[in-house]
Design an enzyme around this catalytic site. Structure first.
Site, PDB file in Angstrom:
ATOM      1  CG  HIS A 354       6.290  29.153  49.150  1.00 15.37           C
ATOM      2  ND1 HIS A 354       7.285  29.092  50.108  1.00 15.37           N
ATOM      3  CD2 HIS A 354       6.074  27.884  48.750  1.00 15.37           C
ATOM      4  CE1 HIS A 354       7.674  27.832  50.253  1.00 15.37           C
ATOM      5  NE2 HIS A 354       6.949  27.082  49.437  1.00 15.37           N
ATOM      6  CE  LYS A 545      14.150  42.357  51.795  1.00 14.78           C
ATOM      7  NZ  LYS A 545      13.339  41.496  52.647  1.00 14.78           N
ATOM      8  NE  ARG A 546      14.499  38.306  41.761  1.00 19.59           N
ATOM      9  CZ  ARG A 546      14.145  37.391  40.863  1.00 19.59           C
ATOM     10  NH1 ARG A 546      14.360  36.098  41.091  1.00 19.59           N
ATOM     11  NH2 ARG A 546      13.603  37.741  39.722  1.00 19.59           N
ATOM     12  CE  LYS A 551      10.800  40.113  47.607  1.00 22.77           C
ATOM     13  NZ  LYS A 551      10.729  39.212  48.783  1.00 22.77           N
ATOM     14  CB  THR A 653      14.231  32.906  54.438  1.00 28.91           C
ATOM     15  OG1 THR A 653      14.347  33.262  53.057  1.00 28.91           O
ATOM     16  CG2 THR A 653      13.088  31.938  54.605  1.00 28.91           C
ATOM     17  CE  LYS A 657      18.770  32.738  54.178  1.00 25.64           C
ATOM     18  NZ  LYS A 657      18.515  32.922  52.732  1.00 25.64           N
TER      19      LYS A 657
HETATM   20  C1  26Q Z   1       5.594  31.132  38.552  1.00 25.48           C
HETATM   21  C2  26Q Z   1       5.117  30.962  37.271  1.00 25.48           C
HETATM   22  C3  26Q Z   1       5.941  31.035  36.175  1.00 25.48           C
HETATM   23  C4  26Q Z   1       7.286  31.270  36.379  1.00 25.48           C
HETATM   24  C5  26Q Z   1       7.775  31.439  37.667  1.00 25.48           C
HETATM   25  C6  26Q Z   1       6.924  31.384  38.752  1.00 25.48           C
HETATM   26  C7  26Q Z   1       7.448  31.576  40.123  1.00 25.48           C
HETATM   27  C8  26Q Z   1       8.744  31.215  40.465  1.00 25.48           C
HETATM   28  C9  26Q Z   1       9.233  31.431  41.728  1.00 25.48           C
HETATM   29  C10 26Q Z   1       6.652  32.119  41.111  1.00 25.48           C
HETATM   30  C11 26Q Z   1       7.148  32.323  42.394  1.00 25.48           C
HETATM   31  C12 26Q Z   1       8.453  31.972  42.704  1.00 25.48           C
HETATM   32  C13 26Q Z   1       9.050  32.169  44.017  1.00 25.48           C
HETATM   33  C14 26Q Z   1       8.413  32.645  45.061  1.00 25.48           C
HETATM   34  C15 26Q Z   1       9.096  32.903  46.329  1.00 25.48           C
HETATM   35  O1  26Q Z   1      10.310  32.856  46.411  1.00 25.48           O
HETATM   36  N1  26Q Z   1       8.346  33.176  47.391  1.00 25.48           N
HETATM   37  C16 26Q Z   1       8.954  33.432  48.681  1.00 25.48           C
HETATM   38  O2  26Q Z   1       9.027  32.198  49.386  1.00 25.48           O
HETATM   39  C17 26Q Z   1       9.776  32.344  50.580  1.00 25.48           C
HETATM   40  C18 26Q Z   1       9.912  30.962  51.211  1.00 25.48           C
HETATM   41  O3  26Q Z   1       8.705  30.549  51.747  1.00 25.48           O
HETATM   42  C19 26Q Z   1       9.093  33.329  51.513  1.00 25.48           C
HETATM   43  O4  26Q Z   1       9.921  33.524  52.627  1.00 25.48           O
HETATM   44  C20 26Q Z   1       8.862  34.661  50.810  1.00 25.48           C
HETATM   45  O5  26Q Z   1       8.093  35.519  51.641  1.00 25.48           O
HETATM   46  C21 26Q Z   1       8.146  34.434  49.489  1.00 25.48           C
HETATM   47  O6  26Q Z   1       8.034  35.646  48.778  1.00 25.48           O
END
Ligand code: 26Q
Length: 815
Positions: A354, A545-546, A551, A653, A657
């Site tokens: 991702h 979004k975050r 972004k 995503t 929406k």
């Molecule tokens: C990693 C290590 C330690 C703690 C947390 C994490 C962690 C947690 C969540 C790293 C990444 C995430 C989430 C990533 C994320 O949401 N990525 C998004 O995924 C979406 C679905 O595929 C995409 O549409 C987005 O582009 C992408 O940013």
């Protein structure tokens, strides 16, 4: 399923199970009673579905994810059971308003953002497509933090979402499993000469499953999301510890229970925390033990057909401990040899990536990993040793490549590269949008792509139209059904037929009425949460979004400051009034993201109270953005901001929406934006900015100072920022932001895209003033959104990766 019987149950739950009476109509008990009544109706279908899977002994996929951002369940259950309007009517007769009752439910915020919500949309599509897919995740006591804004700054508050109970889950203590941590390994030669490994002196933790029903859309199927909660083992209470270490033993019990206490609120990086690794292994081990236990019941120790019946989809590298854990279970617990175990493992796992951001790639310190999971580290070393031989054979003598590709990154503090481990062990590796998958093959995983091109594929993300259209926008759904007939909700491609109506003036005016209604709802939400009254005739320009530099919420703010500057200069001929909404959470340790939140706040305050801006421009920061907020926001948006630096947003995503709900997109050639533009046509999309290739090519000769000097508009914006216009009494707080924009090393190239962004926003404004043109474009966006249903995505996962049968649960009922 009739309303009378639901309401009958509802009354019984309220008066008996909840033991409330009319005098204590605390809204939450009303909600709980309704939720339990509906759950009962799901349970029957749930049992039927599971029995059908069992009976057919079909192949199954397990979706392993550290996050499932489910949001609320009540509205979804009612929609899928087709009891919404009748129940609403029946409750109405009791003087109860369904919308108000539904508002009582806490969001299940068990995810950060895109990746977690994608998992939730996927479960919805799998149930709707009647695929035997089960989600495995963690039951965090505290989900994503609640965001409060104080003096413009983000404050994090714990979200104790389970405090009032969770009506949707069912605890299954009888299916608890034991998880090992720490200790050491012993290698013994058995009597028949084979090596056995024992992982001993471990500190164990129990994993207790909680099942959540996942209903399909009006099809009788109910799948399962199984969430694990950590609990202390019995030993902590009994023996082991002598009387003197009583407190230590209770403290240790606490340690065990901490594993699933809280979701890590980072959507990138903050790598290396031991508790996070504990969570990951806990999920992986509990889920695999669960699958193997059921396997054993039927097949004993015969694993010859295991790969034909089981597939594990890894939602990013977060659950990748499952790879060495499956090897361990097959070898150490079930006596298979390495080759057999490996043959099974590498044919069961599929990995979804991702992110391309290097800081978000998981790498675990070998030292820490070995202390916590010594047996798994041995297995990873062995996987790597054998993999290195494969590389050596393919590229003899290419030491540089060996070093590059090794699962272990050597160095003073050696690291395990989890993405490489996932690729080596998986038969499928996919990105989440076409561009993203191509960039994975060309850059991040290029060596692996050369070695195993057949593993690589793309699966462009999607979102469930049940939640993001039917539930969030009933007014639009009605209009769609009246226009294109039934069936579009489970076959979103059918929306194409809308396009023929875009030239019909009467239809366009109906479309406008619906949008206006949803804008009113959104304006009410903004008023409630932010205390600002949006002008619903203005363009609703939205970025939620975050908060992350890539972004580029900052670019959005620079544009708003530019509009403000134009107003102050009197340059307001042909003006399009605009309400800009920016919302999202910053990772608690991400200082720059928190500065950006503050910046939105102060610029908004300055604009909103300036009489010169009245009727022309508003800017608001929306606090505590979450799934249930997005349900209102996406329905009421006119313009969707998808403005990441090209090549950085894997897919996005939210963009989908908004599109479904008839918003137009202003966006870069990034992630799924590219495919959105392809589907809707370039004339119905506001494109700007550098391409991913141009972004890469600019490295080394990016000169923001020169760009700013040459662009009068940007120069003035930077002046306003720099002279403290927005922060008169908080001198210097935005210095880090200004420095970032001026830096030749700014990876996000904010200044580079400013001009083309402002020009594209000018086109947006002009288009919006032409109501007929805008409405046409809006209709065409919804009409072209069919590709972005997660049903399409899941059908692709199934035909390319999983190969599961679609099982009609209802047919079993008649047998
Ligand atoms: C990693 C290590 C330690 C703690 C947390 C994490 C962690 C947690 C969540 C790293 C990444 C995430 C989430 C990533 C994320 O949401 N990525 C998004 O995924 C979406 C679905 O595929 C995409 O549409 C987005 O582009 C992408 O940013």
């Amino acid at each position: 399923m009739d309303a009378e019987s639901i309401v009958g149950d509802f009354r019984r739950y309220f008066s008996h199970t909840m033991a409330r009476d009319d005098a204590s109509q605390a809204a939450y008990y009303v909600y709980t009673s309704l939720a339990l009544s509906l759950r009962d109706r799901l349970v029957e279908r749930w049992k039927m579905t599971q029995a059908a899977y069992e009976e057919q002994d079909c192949k199954r996929t397990y979706y392993l994810s550290l996050e499932f951002l489910m949001g609320r369940a009540l509205g979804n259950a009612m929609l899928n059971l087709e009891v919404e309007s009748s129940t609403a009517d029946a409750l109405g007769k009791l003087g109860l308003l369904l919308e108000e009752i539904a508002e009582q439910e806490h969001d299940a915020g068990l995810g950060n953002g895109g990746l977690g919500r994608l998992a939730a949309c996927f479960l919805d599509s799998c149930a709707t497509l009647q695929l035997p897919v089960m989600g495995y995740g963690l039951r965090y006591e505290y989900g994503m933090f609640r965001q409060k804004i104080e003096n413009g700054y983000q404050l994090e508050e714990p979200d104790h979402w389970l405090r009032d109970g969770n009506s949707w889950e069912i605890e299954r203590p009888e299916l608890s499993v034991r998880i090992k941590f720490g200790g050491q390994t012993e290698h013994h030669l058995g009597p028949d000469g084979d090596r056995r490994v024992y992982w001993k002196y471990t500190q164990d933790v129990m994993a207790v499953p909680y099942d959540v029903p996942v209903p399909g859309y009006r099809n009788g199927t109910v799948n399962t999301l199984r969430l694990w909660k950590s609990a202390a083992t019995e030993e902590f209470d009994l023996g082991e510890f002598n009387a003197g270490s009583y407190t230590e033993s209770v403290a240790a019990k606490n340690d065990a229970e901490h594993i699933t206490m809280v979701l890590y609120p980072n959507d990138a990086s903050e790598n290396g925390k031991e508790l996070r690794l504990r969570q990951q292994y806990f999920l992986a081990s509990a889920s695999l033990q669960d699958v193997l236990r059921t396997w054993e019941l039927k097949h004993g120790n015969d694993f010859s057909t295991f790969v034909d019946k089981n597939c594990f989809q890894l939602n990013d590298t977060h659950p990748t401990c499952a790879v060495p854990e499956l090897m361990r279970l097959l070898m150490d617990e079930h006596g298979l040899d390495w080759d057999e175990a490996w043959r099974i493992t590498r044919r069961c796992f599929a990995y979804t990536n991702h992110t391309l951001l290097p800081e978000a790639l998981e790498r675990w310190s070998v030292g820490m990993f070995g202390r916590l999971l010594p047996r798994l580290l041995e297995i990873i070393y062995e996987i790597n040793a054998r993999f290195i031989m494969v590389v050596e054979q393919r590229w003899p003598g290419d030491m540089e490549r060996l070093r590059r590709m090794s699962i272990i990154e050597e160095g003073h503090d050696a690291k395990i590269r989890m993405a490489y481990l996932a690729v080596v062990a998986s038969f499928s590796v996919n990105g989440v949008a076409a561009l993203h998958s191509r960039l994975l093959q060309q850059y991040l995983l290029h060596d692996f792509y050369e070695l195993w091109p057949h593993k690589f594929n793309n699966k462009t993300n999607g979102v469930t139209p049940r939640r993001w259209l039917a539930a969030s926008n009933p007014a639009l759904s009605d209009l769609l059904t009246r226009t294109v007939g039934d069936g579009w909700l489970s076959d979103l491609g059918k929306l194409r037929a809308l396009a023929a109506h875009a030239d019909n003036a009467k239809f366009r005016s109906e479309w406008c009425v619906v949008k206006q209604k949803q804008k009113l709802r959104l304006a009410e939400l903004v008023q409630r949460n932010c205390g600002i009254k949006f002008d619903t005739s203005a363009l609703f320009d939205i970025q939620v979004k975050r908060i992350h530099e890539y972004k580029r919420q900052l670019l959005n703010v620079l544009h708003v400051i530019h509009l403000y500057d134009r107003i102050k200069r009197g340059d307001t001929a042909d003006w399009t009034p605009r309400c800009v909404l920016i919302g999202g959470k910053a990772a608690p340790g991400y200082a720059m993201a928190k500065h950006i939140v503050k910046l939105v706040g102060v610029v908004g305050e300055c604009i909103n109270k300036d009489p010169d801006c009245a009727g022309l421009l508003q800017l608001v920061f929306f606090p505590n953005y979450c799934v249930s907020a997005m349900e209102v926001i996406c329905a009421g948006a006119d313009l969707s901001e998808q403005i990441s630096t090209a090549g950085k947003e894997a897919s996005g995503t939210g963009n989908m929406k908004f599109m479904m709900n008839g918003a137009l997109t202003i966006g870069t050639l990034d992630g799924a934006n590219i495919e959105i533009r392809e589907e809707v046509g370039s004339e119905n999309f506001f494109l700007f900015g550098l391409s991913a290739e141009e972004v890469e090519a600019s490295r080394g000769h990016y000169d923001p100072a020169a760009i700013i000097a040459q662009d009068e508009d940007l120069r003035r914006v930077m002046l306003l920022l720099g002279n403290g216009h927005f922060n008169r009494f908080e001198v210097g707080i935005f210095d880090p932001i200004i420095a970032a924009i001026y830096s030749p090393h700014d990876p996000w190239l904010t200044a580079a895209d400013f001009r083309s962004y402002v020009d594209a926003q000018r086109e947006v404004a002009d288009a919006y003033r032409d109501v007929e043109r805008w409405t046409r474009m809006s209709i065409l966006n919804t009409a072209a959104s069919g590709k972005f249903s997660s049903d399409r995505t899941i059908l692709e996962y199934n035909s390319d990766i999983w190969h599961l049968p679609q099982l009609a649960a209802k047919s079993v009922k008649h047998e």
